[in-house]
Design an enzyme around this catalytic site. Structure first.
Site, PDB file in Angstrom:
ATOM      1  CG  MET A  14      -2.050  -1.054   1.011  1.00  0.00           C
ATOM      2  SD  MET A  14      -3.259  -0.683   0.037  1.00  0.00           S
ATOM      3  CE  MET A  14      -4.024   0.931   0.660  1.00  0.00           C
ATOM      4  CG  ASN A  33      10.703  -0.107   4.151  1.00  0.00           C
ATOM      5  OD1 ASN A  33       9.312   0.030   4.133  1.00  0.00           O
ATOM      6  ND2 ASN A  33      11.348  -1.211   4.295  1.00  0.00           N
ATOM      7  CG  ASN A 104      -6.957  -0.984   7.401  1.00  0.00           C
ATOM      8  OD1 ASN A 104      -7.685   0.092   7.140  1.00  0.00           O
ATOM      9  ND2 ASN A 104      -6.658  -1.996   6.784  1.00  0.00           N
ATOM     10  CB  SER A 130     -11.180   2.322   1.218  1.00  0.00           C
ATOM     11  OG  SER A 130     -11.886   1.132   0.947  1.00  0.00           O
ATOM     12  CE  LYS A 184     -10.275   1.404   4.492  1.00  0.00           C
ATOM     13  NZ  LYS A 184      -9.719   0.377   5.211  1.00  0.00           N
ATOM     14  CG  HIS A 187     -15.238   1.063   3.323  1.00  0.00           C
ATOM     15  ND1 HIS A 187     -14.149   0.063   3.208  1.00  0.00           N
ATOM     16  CD2 HIS A 187     -15.533   1.455   1.917  1.00  0.00           C
ATOM     17  CE1 HIS A 187     -13.967  -0.175   2.176  1.00  0.00           C
ATOM     18  NE2 HIS A 187     -14.886   0.520   1.175  1.00  0.00           N
ATOM     19  CG  ASN A 188     -12.629  -2.130   5.964  1.00  0.00           C
ATOM     20  OD1 ASN A 188     -12.401  -1.037   5.195  1.00  0.00           O
ATOM     21  ND2 ASN A 188     -11.301  -2.509   6.583  1.00  0.00           N
ATOM     22  CD  GLU A 191     -13.789  -4.449   1.838  1.00  0.00           C
ATOM     23  OE1 GLU A 191     -12.916  -5.472   1.971  1.00  0.00           O
ATOM     24  OE2 GLU A 191     -13.572  -3.573   2.027  1.00  0.00           O
ATOM     25  NE  ARG A 289     -14.490 -12.126   5.241  1.00  0.00           N
ATOM     26  CZ  ARG A 289     -13.821 -11.210   4.714  1.00  0.00           C
ATOM     27  NH1 ARG A 289     -12.703 -11.031   4.998  1.00  0.00           N
ATOM     28  NH2 ARG A 289     -14.359 -10.308   3.839  1.00  0.00           N
TER      29      ARG A 289
END
Length: 468
Positions: A14, A33, A104, A130, A184, A187-188, A191, A289
């Site tokens: 990401m 990084n 997240n 997202s 968010k 939203h998930n 989803e 799940r």
């Protein structure tokens, strides 16, 4: 190059995609990084965009290569790693320099971090992003949380990199502290539910109607040209049509039926309980799940009790309308949860704008969201399932949902999310339910009291409560 517009830490999938998006949108970006090899490889693979990318090989190096006041995006895994990065960064930065957590994060962690930053006079944003890797690279949906002043400082960058819907950037300020990450999370949760309902319809087509994967793909492709037009239905058609390179068989026939998860849907279900917000469709999807992961137990259960009957006498058009009804009810629950959270945390969440932000870039983007935004604007106090035009759509599609659920359950096909949607509808439109029995039970064993229809107060008792 010196004086980059913005910095980014974390060049995973990401982070790399978002950094390239920022560079391609015309902004100079410094990247860091913890592995120097990753940083070198990123710059080498950036192609023509490399001229806008400045590599940094320490946090001090990163901070020194940014224009003041600085803004640094964190694209690292949620949890303690975020706190560690902030703790290491802050001594190198000025108070007006901003840290932006774009991972997240659990919104409660974001609230804590925002309060800690405010107490020290520091700038902090928590933004939900997202759209997966493709969205991060070419335009995600962005949900901002923090102070308006902090948002205003980087709004031009965030809107430039966000998805575009008919000339409108899918990036909006949601409210203080954890508001962006909470939106968010919901939203998930939606989803999870949307994916599960699609999977349940797929299961009825595959096992109940005996359709081939190619036939199933054709149905999803056709549905994507109607009221179900959405990213998830679109990719479901492509997944069902895909052929495995190794075996030459339909890809779905060789994929293990155990679904992974990163926990964001579970967060939504947990927070819904704290808010007393009924989101049983999302809860059913999370539970499904969890059950999918119990492969050995499911195999043992089939061995002991036998496989369920397979044939389901139902047509594809009914299943299409059933999915329409389930989708409306699922989104309605999500927006009601947002409404409750807005009141609970004092956020004043802009519900119509949330619907608009989700129209492009994110995983749950759907043609329905245009009408949802209008409905939430025209009838701001009305739950979505009762607001025009969704009440009429729901009323029209409900018989199909009921028929699909009855057919599936009657023949042993699991349909937890679709069943939950139907149960929610039946409960939410019943003015006289059955909680009177529960209140009587509570009073019997715990003297909790109850309200009466013919009197005021909630401290009435049944005859089992004595004067003692």
């Amino acid at each position: 190059m010196s004086g980059a517009d913005i910095g980014l830490i974390g060049l995973g999938t990401m982070g790399s995609a978002l950094a390239l998006n920022i560079a391609e949108s015309g902004f100079d970006i410094a990247v860091y990084n913890r592995s120097d090899d990753v940083t070198h490889a990123f710059v080498e693979e950036a192609g023509d965009l490399a001229e806008r990318v400045t590599p940094a090989f320490s946090l001090e190096d990163l901070v020194g290569k940014l224009r003041s006041p600085r803004a640094i995006i964190l694209m690292v895994p949620a949890g303690d790693i975020v706190d560690d990065q902030i703790e290491r960064l802050r001594p190198l930065m000025n108070p007006e320099d901003m840290v932006i957590d774009a991972g997240n994060a659990n919104f409660r962690d974001t609230i804590r971090r925002a309060k800690a930053a405010a107490a020290k006079g520091e700038s902090f944003l928590g933004i939900g992003v997202s759209g997966g890797e493709e969205g991060a690279r070419h335009g995600p949906s962005i949900m901002g949380g923090g102070t308006p002043e902090a948002w205003d400082r980087v709004e031009h960058i965030l809107k430039a990199i966000a998805a575009d819907h008919q000339g409108t950037a899918c990036a909006t300020y949601m409210g203080p502290d954890g508001a962006g990450h909470f939106v968010k999370a919901v939203h998930n949760g939606i989803e999870y539910a949307d994916m599960q309902m699609i999977a349940e319809i797929y299961g009825v087509l595959r096992d109940g109607s005996g359709l081939s994967y190619a036939e199933i793909a054709a149905h999803f492709e056709r549905w994507n040209n109607g009221p179900l037009q959405s990213y998830l239905v679109e990719i479901s058609a492509k997944v069902a049509a895909a052929i495995d390179d190794r075996s030459g068989q339909p890809l779905l026939s060789v994929i293990e039926d155990t679904a992974g998860q990163k926990g964001t849907g579970r967060w939504t279900a947990i927070e819904a309980q704290h808010l007393a917000a009924p989101v049983n469709v999302i809860e059913a999807a999370v539970s499904a799940r969890n059950i999918s992961a119990q492969k050995d137990e499911r195999a043992a259960g089939e061995q002991r009790f036998g496989a369920a009957p397979q044939h389901v006498d139902i047509d594809a058009e009914t299943l299409e309308h059933a999915l329409v009804a389930g989708k409306i009810l699922c989104y309605a629950q999500g927006f009601e949860m947002l409404r409750k959270a807005s009141a609970e945390f004092g956020w004043s969440l802009p519900l119509p704008e949330i619907a608009r932000v989700w129209r492009e870039g994110c995983i749950i983007r759907s043609a329905m969201l245009d009408d949802m935004a209008i409905a939430l604007e025209d009838a701001p106090e009305t739950p979505l399932h009762r607001a025009p035009p969704f009440a009429d759509r729901l009323e029209s599609a409900l018989p199909a949902l009921r028929k699909a659920v009855v057919a599936a359950l009657g023949n042993g096909h699991p349909a937890p999310a679709l069943s939950a949607a139907l149960t929610y509808f039946d409960a939410i439109r019943t003015s006289r339910g059955t909680a009177d029995m529960i209140q009587g039970q509570r009073d019997f064993f715990g003297w909790h009291g109850f309200a009466r229809l013919d009197d005021e107060g909630r401290d009435h008792h049944g005859p089992w409560v004595t004067s003692n």
